[in-house]
Design a protein around this motif. Structure first.
Motif, PDB file in Angstrom:
ATOM      1  N   TYR A 127      -8.062  -9.964 -19.487  1.00  0.00           N
ATOM      2  CA  TYR A 127      -8.989 -10.450 -20.505  1.00  0.00           C
ATOM      3  C   TYR A 127      -8.863  -9.662 -21.802  1.00  0.00           C
ATOM      4  CZ  TYR A 127     -13.422 -11.851 -22.636  1.00  0.00           C
ATOM      5  OH  TYR A 127     -14.381 -12.323 -23.500  1.00  0.00           O
ATOM      6  N   THR A 128      -8.868  -8.343 -21.683  1.00  0.00           N
ATOM      7  CA  THR A 128      -8.766  -7.512 -22.886  1.00  0.00           C
ATOM      8  C   THR A 128      -7.360  -7.569 -23.483  1.00  0.00           C
ATOM      9  OG1 THR A 128      -8.401  -5.602 -21.424  1.00  0.00           O
ATOM     10  CG2 THR A 128     -10.621  -5.929 -22.259  1.00  0.00           C
ATOM     11  N   SER A 129      -6.342  -7.697 -22.628  1.00  0.00           N
ATOM     12  CA  SER A 129      -4.959  -7.764 -23.129  1.00  0.00           C
ATOM     13  C   SER A 129      -4.681  -9.065 -23.875  1.00  0.00           C
ATOM     14  CB  SER A 129      -3.966  -7.618 -21.964  1.00  0.00           C
ATOM     15  OG  SER A 129      -4.099  -6.356 -21.348  1.00  0.00           O
ATOM     16  N   SER A 130      -5.496 -10.085 -23.617  1.00  0.00           N
ATOM     17  CA  SER A 130      -5.298 -11.368 -24.296  1.00  0.00           C
ATOM     18  C   SER A 130      -5.810 -11.349 -25.734  1.00  0.00           C
ATOM     19  CB  SER A 130      -6.011 -12.489 -23.528  1.00  0.00           C
ATOM     20  OG  SER A 130      -7.425 -12.349 -23.624  1.00  0.00           O
ATOM     21  N   SER A 131      -6.631 -10.363 -26.072  1.00  0.00           N
ATOM     22  CA  SER A 131      -7.220 -10.368 -27.412  1.00  0.00           C
ATOM     23  C   SER A 131      -7.110  -9.036 -28.165  1.00  0.00           C
ATOM     24  CB  SER A 131      -8.703 -10.765 -27.329  1.00  0.00           C
ATOM     25  OG  SER A 131      -9.407  -9.894 -26.460  1.00  0.00           O
ATOM     26  N   ILE A 132      -7.282  -7.904 -27.481  1.00  0.00           N
ATOM     27  CA  ILE A 132      -7.349  -6.623 -28.198  1.00  0.00           C
ATOM     28  C   ILE A 132      -6.047  -6.260 -28.916  1.00  0.00           C
ATOM     29  CG2 ILE A 132      -7.688  -4.132 -27.963  1.00  0.00           C
ATOM     30  CD1 ILE A 132      -9.759  -4.631 -25.873  1.00  0.00           C
ATOM     31  N   PRO A 133      -4.852  -6.334 -28.269  1.00  0.00           N
ATOM     32  CA  PRO A 133      -3.625  -5.981 -29.003  1.00  0.00           C
ATOM     33  C   PRO A 133      -3.447  -6.795 -30.279  1.00  0.00           C
ATOM     34  CG  PRO A 133      -3.179  -6.106 -26.658  1.00  0.00           C
ATOM     35  CD  PRO A 133      -4.563  -6.646 -26.853  1.00  0.00           C
ATOM     36  N   GLN A 134      -3.677  -8.117 -30.191  1.00  0.00           N
ATOM     37  CA  GLN A 134      -3.565  -8.966 -31.374  1.00  0.00           C
ATOM     38  C   GLN A 134      -4.616  -8.597 -32.410  1.00  0.00           C
ATOM     39  OE1 GLN A 134      -1.179 -11.402 -31.933  1.00  0.00           O
ATOM     40  NE2 GLN A 134      -2.014 -11.508 -34.000  1.00  0.00           N
ATOM     41  N   MET A 135      -5.829  -8.277 -31.945  1.00  0.00           N
ATOM     42  CA  MET A 135      -6.896  -7.897 -32.863  1.00  0.00           C
ATOM     43  C   MET A 135      -6.557  -6.600 -33.588  1.00  0.00           C
ATOM     44  SD  MET A 135     -10.927  -7.180 -32.044  1.00  0.00           S
ATOM     45  CE  MET A 135     -10.626  -5.530 -31.433  1.00  0.00           C
ATOM     46  N   LEU A 136      -5.951  -5.638 -32.881  1.00  0.00           N
ATOM     47  CA  LEU A 136      -5.564  -4.371 -33.494  1.00  0.00           C
ATOM     48  C   LEU A 136      -4.517  -4.589 -34.585  1.00  0.00           C
ATOM     49  CD1 LEU A 136      -5.336  -2.062 -30.331  1.00  0.00           C
ATOM     50  CD2 LEU A 136      -7.151  -2.124 -32.063  1.00  0.00           C
ATOM     51  N   ILE A 137      -3.587  -5.514 -34.325  1.00  0.00           N
ATOM     52  CA  ILE A 137      -2.560  -5.823 -35.331  1.00  0.00           C
ATOM     53  C   ILE A 137      -3.200  -6.447 -36.566  1.00  0.00           C
ATOM     54  CG2 ILE A 137      -0.559  -7.281 -35.822  1.00  0.00           C
ATOM     55  CD1 ILE A 137       0.217  -6.973 -32.849  1.00  0.00           C
ATOM     56  N   ILE A 138      -4.113  -7.394 -36.345  1.00  0.00           N
ATOM     57  CA  ILE A 138      -4.735  -8.122 -37.453  1.00  0.00           C
ATOM     58  C   ILE A 138      -5.661  -7.226 -38.259  1.00  0.00           C
ATOM     59  CG2 ILE A 138      -6.436  -9.939 -37.953  1.00  0.00           C
ATOM     60  CD1 ILE A 138      -5.069 -11.618 -35.801  1.00  0.00           C
ATOM     61  N   VAL A 139      -6.391  -6.344 -37.590  1.00  0.00           N
ATOM     62  CA  VAL A 139      -7.326  -5.449 -38.288  1.00  0.00           C
ATOM     63  C   VAL A 139      -6.598  -4.604 -39.326  1.00  0.00           C
ATOM     64  CG1 VAL A 139      -8.696  -3.338 -37.961  1.00  0.00           C
ATOM     65  CG2 VAL A 139      -9.148  -5.338 -36.553  1.00  0.00           C
ATOM     66  N   MET A 140      -5.395  -4.129 -38.991  1.00  0.00           N
ATOM     67  CA  MET A 140      -4.637  -3.270 -39.900  1.00  0.00           C
ATOM     68  C   MET A 140      -3.647  -4.041 -40.765  1.00  0.00           C
ATOM     69  SD  MET A 140      -6.134  -0.525 -39.278  1.00  0.00           S
ATOM     70  CE  MET A 140      -5.167   0.551 -40.340  1.00  0.00           C
ATOM     71  N   SER A 141      -3.633  -5.368 -40.624  1.00  0.00           N
ATOM     72  CA  SER A 141      -2.718  -6.184 -41.419  1.00  0.00           C
ATOM     73  C   SER A 141      -3.403  -6.688 -42.683  1.00  0.00           C
ATOM     74  CB  SER A 141      -2.233  -7.371 -40.583  1.00  0.00           C
ATOM     75  OG  SER A 141      -1.543  -8.304 -41.373  1.00  0.00           O
ATOM     76  N   GLU A 142      -2.632  -6.823 -43.747  1.00  0.00           N
ATOM     77  CA  GLU A 142      -3.192  -7.349 -45.001  1.00  0.00           C
ATOM     78  C   GLU A 142      -3.367  -8.865 -44.922  1.00  0.00           C
ATOM     79  OE1 GLU A 142      -1.002  -6.188 -48.417  1.00  0.00           O
ATOM     80  OE2 GLU A 142      -1.220  -4.027 -48.055  1.00  0.00           O
ATOM     81  N   ARG A 143      -2.452  -9.530 -44.259  1.00  0.00           N
ATOM     82  CA  ARG A 143      -2.490 -10.993 -44.205  1.00  0.00           C
ATOM     83  C   ARG A 143      -3.516 -11.502 -43.190  1.00  0.00           C
ATOM     84  NH1 ARG A 143       0.142 -15.350 -45.905  1.00  0.00           N
ATOM     85  NH2 ARG A 143       0.550 -17.086 -44.486  1.00  0.00           N
ATOM     86  N   LYS A 144      -3.691 -10.808 -42.065  1.00  0.00           N
ATOM     87  CA  LYS A 144      -4.687 -11.137 -41.030  1.00  0.00           C
ATOM     88  C   LYS A 144      -4.536 -12.573 -40.514  1.00  0.00           C
ATOM     89  CE  LYS A 144      -8.037  -7.886 -42.946  1.00  0.00           C
ATOM     90  NZ  LYS A 144      -7.588  -6.811 -42.039  1.00  0.00           N
ATOM     91  N   SER A 145      -3.308 -12.984 -40.258  1.00  0.00           N
ATOM     92  CA  SER A 145      -3.068 -14.349 -39.811  1.00  0.00           C
ATOM     93  C   SER A 145      -2.552 -14.380 -38.379  1.00  0.00           C
ATOM     94  CB  SER A 145      -2.055 -15.046 -40.727  1.00  0.00           C
ATOM     95  OG  SER A 145      -0.786 -14.419 -40.629  1.00  0.00           O
ATOM     96  N   ILE A 146      -2.764 -15.526 -37.731  1.00  0.00           N
ATOM     97  CA  ILE A 146      -2.246 -15.778 -36.396  1.00  0.00           C
ATOM     98  C   ILE A 146      -1.796 -17.237 -36.358  1.00  0.00           C
ATOM     99  CG2 ILE A 146      -4.563 -16.362 -35.513  1.00  0.00           C
ATOM    100  CD1 ILE A 146      -3.696 -15.282 -32.793  1.00  0.00           C
ATOM    101  N   SER A 147      -0.684 -17.510 -35.710  1.00  0.00           N
ATOM    102  CA  SER A 147      -0.161 -18.875 -35.674  1.00  0.00           C
ATOM    103  C   SER A 147      -1.107 -19.795 -34.906  1.00  0.00           C
ATOM    104  CB  SER A 147       1.231 -18.891 -35.018  1.00  0.00           C
ATOM    105  OG  SER A 147       1.127 -18.569 -33.633  1.00  0.00           O
ATOM    106  N   PHE A 148      -0.978 -21.088 -35.154  1.00  0.00           N
ATOM    107  CA  PHE A 148      -1.804 -22.076 -34.464  1.00  0.00           C
ATOM    108  C   PHE A 148      -1.600 -21.972 -32.950  1.00  0.00           C
ATOM    109  CE2 PHE A 148      -2.589 -26.192 -32.568  1.00  0.00           C
ATOM    110  CZ  PHE A 148      -3.769 -26.611 -33.167  1.00  0.00           C
ATOM    111  N   THR A 149      -0.324 -21.870 -32.527  1.00  0.00           N
ATOM    112  CA  THR A 149      -0.025 -21.763 -31.089  1.00  0.00           C
ATOM    113  C   THR A 149      -0.581 -20.475 -30.509  1.00  0.00           C
ATOM    114  OG1 THR A 149       2.017 -23.031 -31.414  1.00  0.00           O
ATOM    115  CG2 THR A 149       1.816 -21.767 -29.373  1.00  0.00           C
ATOM    116  N   GLY A 150      -0.417 -19.378 -31.256  1.00  0.00           N
ATOM    117  CA  GLY A 150      -0.936 -18.092 -30.792  1.00  0.00           C
ATOM    118  C   GLY A 150      -2.443 -18.108 -30.645  1.00  0.00           C
ATOM    119  N   CYS A 151      -3.112 -18.751 -31.590  1.00  0.00           N
ATOM    120  CA  CYS A 151      -4.574 -18.858 -31.541  1.00  0.00           C
ATOM    121  C   CYS A 151      -5.005 -19.713 -30.346  1.00  0.00           C
ATOM    122  CB  CYS A 151      -5.094 -19.458 -32.839  1.00  0.00           C
ATOM    123  SG  CYS A 151      -6.897 -19.488 -32.984  1.00  0.00           S
TER     124      CYS A 151
END
Length: 313
Positions: free
Chosen positions: A73-97
Motif C-alpha cells: 500500500y505504501t509502496s504504491s504511493s510514497i515513492p512517487q509522492m517523494l519524487i513529486i514533492v521535490m520535483s518542480e514539474r510535479k506531474s504524473i502520467s495518466f497511466t501512472g495515475c
C-alpha cells in the motif's frame, strides 16, 4: 462543468500542499523516514511469522497478510509522492495515475475487509476455543484471505474505471497522490453515478466490516468478562487489544475521509488526514502488535538477538 469544455488529459499535476512550500522538505524527510520504518517493521513481522513455528496460527497468518498489504500500500504511493514533492514539474502520467489509484484504493479496500476477518478470527478463538482449529482450518483461512484481496480490488477497479472513462475539465489534482475523491473533482458533467457507486462501496467496504467488528467485540468482551481467572482475562484481552487499536486508527481516518460531506475544495486537514491514513497507520501496525502482543514481542526479540549475534560472529 460542461462536457464541451473537457480536456484530453495525458498527465496530471499533483499540487497538494504546494501552497506551503516551506513544509515540502520537512514532508519529504518525514515521509522517507516513515516509509523506511514501514518497510523494516512490517518485513520483520512477515519474517518472524514464517520462521517462528509458534506463530503458525490463523491469527499470525492474517497478520502477515496485513503486513504485506501495508508494504504494498505504501509502496504504491510514497515513492512517487517523494519524487513529486521535490520535483518542480510535479506531474504524473495518466497511466501512472490510473495504476496508482487502482492499486492504492484496492489495497485500502482490502485492508478494511481484512481487519473484519481478523476480528472474526479473534471471535472464534475466544468464544469457541475448543473448535478454533477446526473452524479456522488452513483451507478456510486461505479462502478468506484470497476473497479479501479479490473483493478489495474488484471494488477499486469498478470505481477507477468509472472515473477514468469520464471526460476531464482539468488535470490539476489538489492532492499529494492520485486519490479518487480528488480526481472526481476534475470530471466534467454529471458524476451522480460515480457518487452512488462510491456510496455503495463505502457501505460495503467500511460500514459493513466495521459493524461486524463491533458485534464481534461485543461477544468477545462478554466472553472475557465471564472468565474466572484474572490471568486468563488478561491473556484473552491482550490478543485483541492490538487489533482493536489498529481498527480504531485505520477506520477513524478512513471514515473521516470517505464518509464526511464532500466539498469542492480540498482542505489542508483532509490532506494531512489522508497522509495519516496512508502512512502513519501502516507504520504503527507493527509497533502496536510488537508492544501489545507478548508472542510477537518474544519472537521479534529472538529474531533480532539471533541476527545480531550471528553478525558479531
Amino acid at each position: 462543468m460542461n462536457e464541451e469544455n473537457h480536456t484530453t488529459v495525458t498527465e496530471f499535476f499533483l499540487v497538494g500542499l504546494s501552497h506551503y512550500p516551506g513544509l515540502l522538505l520537512s514532508l519529504y524527510v518525514l515521509c522517507l523516514v516513515m516509509y523506511l520504518v514501514i518497510l523494516l517493521g512490517n518485513s520483520i513481522l512477515i519474517i518472524i511469522s514464517i520462521l517462528d513455528p509458534r506463530l503458525h496460527t490463523p491469527m499470525y497468518f492474517f497478520l502477515g497478510n496485513l503486513s504485506f498489504l501495508d508494504i504494498c500500500y505504501t509502496s504504491s504511493s510514497i515513492p512517487q509522492m517523494l519524487i513529486i514533492v521535490m520535483s518542480e514539474r510535479k506531474s504524473i502520467s495518466f497511466t501512472g495515475c490510473a495504476l496508482q489509484m487502482v492499486i492504492s484504493l484496492g489495497l485500502g479496500c482490502t485492508e478494511c475487509i481484512l481487519l473484519a476477518v481478523m476480528a472474526y478470527d479473534r471471535y472464534v478463538a475466544i468464544c469457541n476455543p475448543l473448535r478454533y482449529t477446526i473452524i479456522m482450518n488452513k483451507g478456510l483461512c486461505a479462502q478468506m484471505a484470497a476473497w479479501t484481496w479479490i473483493t478489495g480490488f474488484l471494488v477499486s477497479l469498478v470505481q477507477t474505471v468509472l472515473a477514468l472513462l469520464k471526460p476531464f475539465c482539468g488535470n490539476v489534482i489538489d492532492h499529494l497522490t492520485c486519490e479518487i475523491l480528488a480526481l472526481l473533482k476534475l470530471l466534467c458533467g454529471d458524476i451522480s453515478l460515480n457518487v452512488f457507486i462510491m456510496t455503495v462501496a463505502s457501505i460495503v467496504i467500511l460500514i459493513i466490516p466495521l459493524t461486524l467488528i463491533f458485534f464481534s467485540y461485543i461477544f468477545i468482551l462478554s466472553t472475557i468478562l465471564r472468565i474466572n481467572s484474572s490471568e486468563g482475562r488478561k491473556k484473552a484481552f491482550s490478543t485483541c487489544s492490538a487489533h482493536l487499536t489498529v481498527v480504531v486508527l485505520f477506520y477513524g481516518s478512513a471514515l473521516f475521509i470517505y464518509m464526511k460531506p464532500k466539498s469542492k475544495d480540498t482542505k489542508t486537514s483532509d490532506e494531512l488526514i489522508g497522509l495519516s491514513y496512508g502512512v502513519i497507520t501502516p507504520m504503527m501496525n507493527p509497533i502496536i502488535y510488537s508492544l501489545r502482543n507478548k508472542e510477537v514481542k518474544n519472537a521479534v526479540e529472538k529474531f533480532l538477538i539471533k541476527n545480531l549475534y550471528l553478525k558479531k560472529i
